[in-house]
Design an enzyme around this catalytic site. Sequence first.
Site, short mmCIF file in Angstrom:
data_model
loop_
_atom_site.label_atom_id
_atom_site.label_comp_id
_atom_site.label_asym_id
_atom_site.label_seq_id
_atom_site.Cartn_x
_atom_site.Cartn_y
_atom_site.Cartn_z
N TRP A 101 0.83 -1.20 0.00
CA TRP A 101 0.00 0.00 0.00
C TRP A 101 0.86 1.25 0.00
CZ3 TRP A 101 -4.25 -1.29 -1.90
CH2 TRP A 101 -4.91 -2.47 -1.53
N ASP A 168 -1.74 6.87 6.52
CA ASP A 168 -2.75 5.93 6.05
C ASP A 168 -3.06 4.99 7.20
OD1 ASP A 168 -4.22 3.88 4.94
OD2 ASP A 168 -2.78 3.38 3.36
N LYS A 192 -12.19 -1.73 6.70
CA LYS A 192 -11.38 -2.56 7.59
C LYS A 192 -11.69 -2.38 9.06
CE LYS A 192 -8.10 -3.34 4.05
NZ LYS A 192 -7.48 -2.32 3.21
#
Length: 354
Positions: A101, A168, A192
């Site tokens: 990511w 993030d 999530k």
Amino acid sequence: MKKHNFSAGPCILPQEVLQQASEAILNFNNDDLSLIEISHRSKPFMDVMEKAISLVKELLEVPKEYSVMFLQGGASLEFLMVPFNLMKKGGKAAYTNTGAWAKKAITEAKDLGEVVIVGDSSDKNYNYIPKGYEIPMDVDYFHCTSNNTIYGTQMKEFPSTPALLVCDMSSDIFSRTIDVSKFDLIYAGAQKNMGPAGTTLVIVKNKILGNNGRKIPTMLDYNTHISKDSMFNTPPVFAIYVSMLTLQWLKDKGGVQWIEKINQKKADLLYREIDRNPLFEGAANKEDRSNMNVTFLLKDNSKEEQFNKMWTNAGINGIKGHRSVGGYRASMYNALPIESVQVLVDIMRKLEQN
Ligand SMILES: *Cc1c(COP(=O)(O)O)cnc(C)c1O
């Protein structure tokens, strides 16, 4: 019986939230209309948006000089929005490279300016969190990933830097207490720990916006969304509604401080078994282990078939490891009960005894 859902994302949500969400699909607010067939500008939905934003502020104790937004495009679009809004023309940003990511975030930023990699764990397939790096003084911002979902590593501390701190937090937001005032911008895809896929939470300190000298496309400009209270265009009403319900669930249960303790217990239970059981080993560096995504391997691959059969039969879902790490990954997001972790631990013990 419901399954023990260790899915990495989209992931388990509280059963009572799913129940309420399904009722709202059929009849929202007792108006004989569905949540997804009314105007997003009607009072009932405006109330949902307001509630969702105020729950975020309350649960994370967001200081008042910050804005909270519910956007679309996933965390992946934030990889681009962050440099568009924060990187000066011809500017420079520092990034940690801690996994797939982070790499995608770096790729987007590189198109808009210079990227300096200040911490990089790619030499060991991202199984640790880089530390002790220096962040250059002249960068427009520093970007990090708090929890590396695929590899099972998690930052336990954040560097202090004069640069803007951007994070993030897609896979661990609301799982532990954080001091929002230390950050300038936080983003997280909902799926999530907060709700269904389809919306992205962004928390930003207002004063850092609007002064990087760049022409920002309307939809990519945070100020567009702040000025319209996340209603510049039609928001993802269902995703925001279910996120609101999940945040309300978390608040009713005792908030982030409460869930942090439970998450620690779940992680201790599973890591203790991984370390004790001679058949298994952890994939991530011990001190960097994630409390959300637990990655582990079978030392003896000949046991794989038996183990897979055992957990499948026990109603466990979603613990197959990501293809880039292999082995297993048990994701233990907020809504996963400790009983499910106990079921997994019992199976690991049984495998050893066989
Ligand atoms: C899942 C994930 C993403 C991507 O999120 P999307 O909403 O699918 O774009 C980004 N960062 C982290 C840390 C993730 O776990």
